[in-house]
Each structure stands twice: as C-alpha cells, then as structure tokens.
Design a protein around this motif. Structure first.
Motif, PDB file in Angstrom:
ATOM      1  N   ALA A 185       0.830  -1.205   0.000  1.00 39.13           N
ATOM      2  CA  ALA A 185       0.000   0.000   0.000  1.00 39.13           C
ATOM      3  C   ALA A 185       0.864   1.255   0.000  1.00 39.13           C
ATOM      4  CB  ALA A 185      -0.930  -0.011   1.210  1.00 39.13           C
ATOM      5  N   VAL A 186       1.956   1.240   0.772  1.00 34.24           N
ATOM      6  CA  VAL A 186       2.853   2.395   0.796  1.00 34.24           C
ATOM      7  C   VAL A 186       3.428   2.641  -0.594  1.00 34.24           C
ATOM      8  CG1 VAL A 186       5.047   3.258   1.675  1.00 34.24           C
ATOM      9  CG2 VAL A 186       3.410   2.202   3.243  1.00 34.24           C
ATOM     10  N   ARG A 187       3.901   1.591  -1.239  1.00 32.57           N
ATOM     11  CA  ARG A 187       4.435   1.749  -2.594  1.00 32.57           C
ATOM     12  C   ARG A 187       3.359   2.300  -3.537  1.00 32.57           C
ATOM     13  NH1 ARG A 187       9.373  -0.972  -2.767  1.00 32.57           N
ATOM     14  NH2 ARG A 187       9.543  -2.880  -1.513  1.00 32.57           N
ATOM     15  N   ALA A 188       2.123   1.830  -3.369  1.00 29.85           N
ATOM     16  CA  ALA A 188       1.050   2.231  -4.275  1.00 29.85           C
ATOM     17  C   ALA A 188       0.721   3.712  -4.164  1.00 29.85           C
ATOM     18  CB  ALA A 188      -0.201   1.386  -4.009  1.00 29.85           C
ATOM     19  N   VAL A 189       0.665   4.248  -2.946  1.00 28.12           N
ATOM     20  CA  VAL A 189       0.337   5.668  -2.827  1.00 28.12           C
ATOM     21  C   VAL A 189       1.490   6.546  -3.299  1.00 28.12           C
ATOM     22  CG1 VAL A 189      -1.352   5.336  -0.988  1.00 28.12           C
ATOM     23  CG2 VAL A 189       1.012   5.808  -0.396  1.00 28.12           C
ATOM     24  N   LEU A 190       2.729   6.074  -3.109  1.00 28.29           N
ATOM     25  CA  LEU A 190       3.872   6.830  -3.613  1.00 28.29           C
ATOM     26  C   LEU A 190       3.850   6.883  -5.131  1.00 28.29           C
ATOM     27  CD1 LEU A 190       6.722   5.565  -1.252  1.00 28.29           C
ATOM     28  CD2 LEU A 190       5.528   7.760  -1.152  1.00 28.29           C
ATOM     29  N   ASP A 191       3.428   5.780  -5.769  1.00 31.89           N
ATOM     30  CA  ASP A 191       3.343   5.746  -7.230  1.00 31.89           C
ATOM     31  C   ASP A 191       2.083   6.424  -7.745  1.00 31.89           C
ATOM     32  OD1 ASP A 191       5.705   4.327  -7.364  1.00 31.89           O
ATOM     33  OD2 ASP A 191       4.726   2.365  -7.463  1.00 31.89           O
ATOM     34  N   GLY A 192       1.019   6.430  -6.936  1.00 30.85           N
ATOM     35  CA  GLY A 192      -0.258   6.971  -7.363  1.00 30.85           C
ATOM     36  C   GLY A 192      -0.353   8.471  -7.192  1.00 30.85           C
ATOM     37  N   VAL A 193      -0.908   8.903  -6.051  1.00 32.72           N
ATOM     38  CA  VAL A 193      -1.025  10.345  -5.826  1.00 32.72           C
ATOM     39  C   VAL A 193       0.350  10.987  -5.710  1.00 32.72           C
ATOM     40  CG1 VAL A 193      -1.208  10.164  -3.302  1.00 32.72           C
ATOM     41  CG2 VAL A 193      -2.209  12.121  -4.477  1.00 32.72           C
ATOM     42  N   GLY A 194       1.351  10.211  -5.288  1.00 32.36           N
ATOM     43  CA  GLY A 194       2.700  10.757  -5.223  1.00 32.36           C
ATOM     44  C   GLY A 194       3.190  11.263  -6.557  1.00 32.36           C
ATOM     45  N   SER A 195       2.779  10.622  -7.652  1.00 29.69           N
ATOM     46  CA  SER A 195       3.197  11.068  -8.974  1.00 29.69           C
ATOM     47  C   SER A 195       2.569  12.402  -9.345  1.00 29.69           C
ATOM     48  CB  SER A 195       2.835  10.011 -10.025  1.00 29.69           C
ATOM     49  OG  SER A 195       1.427   9.892 -10.168  1.00 29.69           O
ATOM     50  N   LEU A 196       1.395  12.697  -8.785  1.00 27.10           N
ATOM     51  CA  LEU A 196       0.755  13.989  -9.049  1.00 27.10           C
ATOM     52  C   LEU A 196       1.438  15.102  -8.255  1.00 27.10           C
ATOM     53  CD1 LEU A 196      -3.042  13.009  -8.914  1.00 27.10           C
ATOM     54  CD2 LEU A 196      -1.482  12.981 -10.873  1.00 27.10           C
ATOM     55  N   LEU A 197       1.883  14.787  -7.055  1.00 27.47           N
ATOM     56  CA  LEU A 197       2.550  15.785  -6.220  1.00 27.47           C
ATOM     57  C   LEU A 197       3.934  16.126  -6.768  1.00 27.47           C
ATOM     58  CD1 LEU A 197       1.681  14.243  -2.735  1.00 27.47           C
ATOM     59  CD2 LEU A 197       0.503  16.133  -3.883  1.00 27.47           C
ATOM     60  N   ALA A 198       4.625  15.127  -7.299  1.00 23.34           N
ATOM     61  CA  ALA A 198       5.945  15.307  -7.923  1.00 23.34           C
ATOM     62  C   ALA A 198       6.906  16.068  -7.005  1.00 23.34           C
ATOM     63  CB  ALA A 198       5.800  16.025  -9.268  1.00 23.34           C
ATOM     64  N   LEU A 199       7.009  15.622  -5.750  1.00 22.90           N
ATOM     65  CA  LEU A 199       7.922  16.275  -4.816  1.00 22.90           C
ATOM     66  C   LEU A 199       9.368  16.030  -5.213  1.00 22.90           C
ATOM     67  CD1 LEU A 199       6.320  15.498  -1.323  1.00 22.90           C
ATOM     68  CD2 LEU A 199       5.945  17.471  -2.809  1.00 22.90           C
ATOM     69  N   THR A 200      10.229  16.987  -4.898  1.00 17.24           N
ATOM     70  CA  THR A 200      11.668  16.881  -5.144  1.00 17.24           C
ATOM     71  C   THR A 200      12.410  17.185  -3.846  1.00 17.24           C
ATOM     72  OG1 THR A 200      12.153  19.197  -5.668  1.00 17.24           O
ATOM     73  CG2 THR A 200      11.210  17.837  -7.437  1.00 17.24           C
ATOM     74  N   PRO A 201      13.729  16.939  -3.805  1.00 20.03           N
ATOM     75  CA  PRO A 201      14.483  17.264  -2.590  1.00 20.03           C
ATOM     76  C   PRO A 201      14.451  18.743  -2.218  1.00 20.03           C
ATOM     77  CG  PRO A 201      15.724  15.718  -3.935  1.00 20.03           C
ATOM     78  CD  PRO A 201      14.545  16.153  -4.757  1.00 20.03           C
ATOM     79  N   ASP A 202      14.063  19.598  -3.141  1.00 18.89           N
ATOM     80  CA  ASP A 202      14.003  21.032  -2.853  1.00 18.89           C
ATOM     81  C   ASP A 202      12.694  21.452  -2.194  1.00 18.89           C
ATOM     82  OD1 ASP A 202      16.541  21.537  -3.900  1.00 18.89           O
ATOM     83  OD2 ASP A 202      15.760  21.745  -5.936  1.00 18.89           O
ATOM     84  N   ASP A 203      11.739  20.538  -2.097  1.00 20.27           N
ATOM     85  CA  ASP A 203      10.442  20.892  -1.526  1.00 20.27           C
ATOM     86  C   ASP A 203      10.480  20.913  -0.004  1.00 20.27           C
ATOM     87  OD1 ASP A 203       8.413  21.434  -3.536  1.00 20.27           O
ATOM     88  OD2 ASP A 203       8.761  19.380  -4.225  1.00 20.27           O
ATOM     89  N   VAL A 204       9.679  21.805   0.556  1.00 17.24           N
ATOM     90  CA  VAL A 204       9.434  21.885   1.995  1.00 17.24           C
ATOM     91  C   VAL A 204       7.925  21.721   2.181  1.00 17.24           C
ATOM     92  CG1 VAL A 204       9.576  23.292   4.083  1.00 17.24           C
ATOM     93  CG2 VAL A 204      11.386  23.439   2.339  1.00 17.24           C
ATOM     94  N   VAL A 205       7.530  20.694   2.913  1.00 22.02           N
ATOM     95  CA  VAL A 205       6.123  20.311   3.022  1.00 22.02           C
ATOM     96  C   VAL A 205       5.579  20.706   4.391  1.00 22.02           C
ATOM     97  CG1 VAL A 205       4.547  18.348   3.129  1.00 22.02           C
ATOM     98  CG2 VAL A 205       6.333  18.413   1.387  1.00 22.02           C
ATOM     99  N   LEU A 206       4.393  21.304   4.397  1.00 16.42           N
ATOM    100  CA  LEU A 206       3.692  21.655   5.638  1.00 16.42           C
ATOM    101  C   LEU A 206       2.303  21.058   5.593  1.00 16.42           C
ATOM    102  CD1 LEU A 206       3.309  23.284   8.294  1.00 16.42           C
ATOM    103  CD2 LEU A 206       2.604  25.219   6.871  1.00 16.42           C
ATOM    104  N   SER A 207       1.952  20.259   6.595  1.00 14.18           N
ATOM    105  CA  SER A 207       0.633  19.635   6.664  1.00 14.18           C
ATOM    106  C   SER A 207      -0.062  20.043   7.949  1.00 14.18           C
ATOM    107  CB  SER A 207       0.766  18.105   6.622  1.00 14.18           C
ATOM    108  OG  SER A 207      -0.489  17.487   6.865  1.00 14.18           O
ATOM    109  N   THR A 208      -1.320  20.459   7.833  1.00 18.94           N
ATOM    110  CA  THR A 208      -2.098  20.755   9.029  1.00 18.94           C
ATOM    111  C   THR A 208      -2.749  19.492   9.590  1.00 18.94           C
ATOM    112  OG1 THR A 208      -4.149  21.255   7.830  1.00 18.94           O
ATOM    113  CG2 THR A 208      -2.586  23.061   8.144  1.00 18.94           C
ATOM    114  N   ALA A 209      -2.813  18.433   8.789  1.00 15.95           N
ATOM    115  CA  ALA A 209      -3.319  17.149   9.267  1.00 15.95           C
ATOM    116  C   ALA A 209      -2.220  16.433  10.043  1.00 15.95           C
ATOM    117  CB  ALA A 209      -3.779  16.295   8.092  1.00 15.95           C
TER     118      ALA A 209
END
Length: 522
Positions: A185-209
């Motif tokens: 499941a972890v691999r699947a979400v990284l390949d699924g919605v993760g591909s839409l997010l397209a994060l890179t090492p330069d990103d800084v992520v903030l989540s309120t959840a």
C-alpha cells in the motif's frame, strides 16, 4: 519477516539513499534535522528497542503530537520489524487504553506531557498486570533514559502484504477500528497520488493534518521522505493563526490542509491579516468536500495551483483527485478522477456497477487497499468486498467521467421518505453573505422521526438575526419543502478535530431530544 539487509522495508524507501546533509524535518523543539541526523537517531533507537527486548513483529504504539521524535520512533520501529500504531496525545485515557488493548500493542512510546502520563498511569498499569496474569505479553511503556548503542542490526524485511502499519479510524459512528496497511500500500500511494505531487528534494512540506491520521501520515512522512524533501512538523491544534505564522517562518513549497482551514486562511486575508503564500508552488485539499467557489477563491487569492483530493483510511491516502486550475472541479460535488493505479466504480446495494449519473456506493480498487480491519471480521467482509473497498460514501459518475460526491452513507438524511445529502443543504447556505460557516446533521425528534438541524455561524456575531433571516429566505428559495431542515441553530463556531476538519458527530443532538421550533425556521 526476518532481519536481513534489503529495501523491503519502508526505511529503505524513505530514509536510505538521500543526501545526508539535506534537511528531512524541522519542528519548534529541535529545529532542523538532516537525513544523516535522522539515520543516526533511527539506528540508535532501533538498537535500544532490541536491547530492551521489544519483540520484532509486535505492534507498538506511538502516542505523540507531530514532531521529529515521533517520526524517529516510527522509522526505528520499522527498522526493528515492528508495526507502528500512531495515536494523538489528546485522546482521553480511556480511548488510549482501548486502542492499546485492542491493538495488543506490546510497546508504547509516550511522547506526552507529564500530567497526561500521570493521568494514563492507572490504565497502563491495569493493562500490563492483566496481560501478565493471563500469560500474555505485557505492555512496555518507553525505553527509559537513552543510552549509547554501538550498532543496530540491518533493517528487518517486510513481505509486500505483511502488516506494516495500523491506523485507527475516529470511531465517530461506533468503536474505533484498526485499519491494517502493508508495504504494498505504501508503494502504491507513492506511485499513485505521489506522482501527481511530484515532490523533489528542494520541496518543503507543511501539513495541518496530524501524523496520527492517514492523510497527515502521508503528507508529513511518506511523500516528503520518499522524495528526500523536508517536512515541517507542527504541534498543537491546527488553527489559521498558527498556520499563517508557519507559512511565514518555514516558507513551505507545498501545503496540505482541509477546506475548512483554507476558508479560515481566506478570512484572515480578507481581514487584512498577513497570510504569506508566496513560497508555495502547490496546495492540496482533502478530508472533506471542497466547494467549487472556495477552490476558485483559494487559487485566485493565494495565486497557487490547488489539487482537490478524496481518500479514506481504508485506502491509506488520496485515490481520486482533480487539479482545480487545470481540469476541475467539473461541477458541484466533483472530486475529480482516479489517480494512477486506482479504479473507481459506483455500485448498487447488491454490488453491481451502475450507469452514469446514478448515485450509489463508492467502490475503490487499488493496491493501496488495506488488509482489512484488526479483529473485525464482519466489518472487514462488509467493507473489503467485490475486489476492492467500499468507502461508505455515496457518489455518481458524471458523463464527463469525473466522480461527484453526494455524501457519507452514514450521514444521509431520510426525511419524509426522501434521502437528502447534508451537503446539498449546506451548498445553499454557504452562498449567503451573512453566513461564515454552516453544517447540517441528523437527529431524532421526540417522536423518534429523523429531523435535520442546520447549525449556522454568522459572519458578524453581533447580528445573528440578520443571518437567520437570510438563511430562511435562501432555504425557501433554494430547496424543495421536503429538503428544508426543521431546525436552525445560531452558534459561535463549529467544532473541529485536531486536523481542522468538521467534527460533525459533536453536533448531533441526542436521540429524542427536544425539537425546539426556532424563530425564522421554515
């Protein structure tokens, strides 16, 4: 599973292989932490787990607000071969004790204030003593003072469908249920919605959840760590002022939040308060319905692309999404189209797919689907069926192919023989200038019949009568008589969860409570 070198462990996906000098996390307690720092902390913690005799393969609770220490504990537990169970520290002692016993956790990391720990002491002692008296494994709470551990064994190897993580549902409609996730499941979400997010090492992520919720766990741990990015970890309740301050201080490039908090940030901006979103390249909203007009205001006011997503704990993270600026929402209630690797169908009560524009049960087929509920065979058989997962939502497929969300099956109102979605009533009321927010919940009148109560937060707290009058007029003009709520309550604010989502269950009047015909109620 067995201890062996390899990447068949989430630590291999999330921690190993990234440049050691890059930031992986930051919180207000410890400041910035690099990937090298985190690797050292994780292997030391894993060594201490081994030295303390924590059994590889057991479930282990992490009771903590969002912080670097919580991420360290999760990664170390995986390294050691354990199954983390994340819990929010503000759960009541009885709630925490229930989950600890229900999950059969053999270890608990209690990253909580001393007074909270003292309040839990009786429950924890009872669990440990009862288990040992019955010949079961006891409950170890914490590893004691840190001590140097020279080395830890290589990370344990998990099979693709081994239990890897247990996340508990809120239990707003019954007992909390543990949802069992796998490495697949972890691999699947990284390949699924993760591909839409397209994060890179330069990103800084903030989540309120929060990390203790499925949405926040993906936002603050899975996605940024898989990309070698940096995760900002906020403790305390998510509220607009603290989020605005974090935007200014940490300059995130990606913001994950919920519609209600985006609306609150917009209100701050409209009041002339500083809400600096210039560092953002992307905003993501999920957790509850995102009205099209709110999505448009977010993109226009903050000047940032917005992804509107839909997910569930049972599928780990987002499975349906729309790029608001590019392809949606396509219409009222649209949640977009399936992310890569996901198949969505709408089915009737017998499990048969239905045609376009016919409301039915939302069914998700995806590799991110959970293994089932922990020790709930009947619930598992009911939800995990027909080759996928029934999320408990009512939806339909529009002719253009996007999915339109109608409401939660357990929130649908049955008024006079008609099924009504609370969102339909709320959509009418949210368009009123005098209304800041609203929510509709079902309950029972003194005769036992279902009734709808509309809770309204006026934009001007000193002019509730104006809001009530405008609501009455809008309901009369915009809804058929059988769809109109029988009660309208004016309140100061709507209750929310630690993530900022509407806590609808806290608004439900007690069964058989007084109906209280209110002035101005149609």
């Amino acid at each position: 599973m067995s201890p062996a070198t390899g990447i068949a462990n989430p630590v291999g996906l999330l921690l190993l292989g990234h440049a050691g000098d890059r930031r992986c996390g930051v919180d207000r307690r410890v400041g910035e932490v690099t990937y090298a720092d985190m690797r050292d902390a994780v292997t030391e913690y894993a060594g201490r787990l081994r030295a303390a005799g924590v059994r590889p393969g057991c479930r282990a609770a992490v009771v903590s607000d969002d912080c670097v220490a919580a991420v360290t504990a999760v990664l170390a537990l995986w390294w050691h071969g354990c199954v983390p169970v994340l819990l929010h520290p503000m759960l009541r002692p009885a709630e925490l004790a229930f989950v600890l016993e229900d999950s059969k956790a053999e270890f608990a990391e209690l990253n909580i204030a001393p007074q909270r720990r003292a309040a839990l002491r009786a429950e924890l002692t009872e669990i440990d003593e009862t288990r040992r008296a019955e010949g079961r494994a006891g409950l170890l709470t914490g590893l004691g003072p840190g001590r140097a551990v020279r080395s830890a064994p290589p990370p344990a190897v998990f099979g693709e469908t081994d239990e890897l993580l247990v996340q508990y549902t809120s239990g707003s409609t019954g007992r909390p249920r543990g949802v069992r996730h796998s490495l697949r499941a972890v691999r699947a979400v990284l390949d699924g919605v993760g591909s839409l997010l397209a994060l890179t090492p330069d990103d800084v992520v903030l989540s309120t959840a929060k990390l203790s919720f499925g949405y926040g766990f993906g936002n603050s741990l899975l996605f940024p760590y898989a990309a070698g990015a940096c995760s900002v970890l906020l403790d305390g309740q998510a509220e607009p002022y603290s989020v605005a301050a974090a935007l200014a201080e940490y300059r995130p490039t990606v913001l994950f939040s919920v519609p209600r908090l985006y609306a609150s940030l917009l209100r701050l901006a409209e009041q002339g308060k500083a809400v600096d979103t210039t560092s953002l390249r992307l905003a993501v909203s999920t957790g509850e319905h995102l009205p099209a007009d709110l999505a448009a205001r977010v993109t226009a006011t903050f000047g940032v692309p917005l992804i509107n997503g839909f997910g569930a704990t049972e599928v780990l993270h987002t499975v349906v999404a729309a790029d608001v600026g590019r392809d949606g929402p396509h219409g009222p209630g649209s949640i977009g189209t399936p992310v890569p690797g996901v198949t969505v169908t709408i089915r009737d009560d017998a499990g048969r797919p239905v045609g376009d524009e016919i409301p039915g049960r939302l069914h998700i087929a995806a590799a991110s689907a959970a293994l089932g509920y922990l020790d709930r065979p009947e619930d598992t058989a009911r939800a995990f069926a027909d080759g996928g997962v029934y999320t408990g939502d009512v939806a339909f497929r529009a002719p253009g192919g996007d999915i339109r969300h109608v409401g939660r099956a357990d929130d649908m109102l049955l008024l006079g023989g008609y099924k009504i979605a609370p969102a339909e009533i709320e959509h009418v009321v949210r368009g009123i200038a005098a209304v800041a927010d609203c929510a509709v919940v079902g309950g029972a009148d003194p005769t036992g019949l279902e009734q709808a109560t509309l809770y309204v937060v006026p934009r001007d707290p000193d002019r509730p009568d104006e809001a009530r009058a405008e609501v009455r007029a809008a309901l009369l003009a915009g809804l058929a008589p059988y769809k109109r709520p029988s009660r309208v309550e004016i309140i100061e604010r709507l209750p929310v969860t630690a993530n900022g989502k509407l806590a609808r269950f806290r608004l439900r009047p007690p069964s058989g409570g007084p109906s209280g015909d209110l002035e101005g109620t149609p």
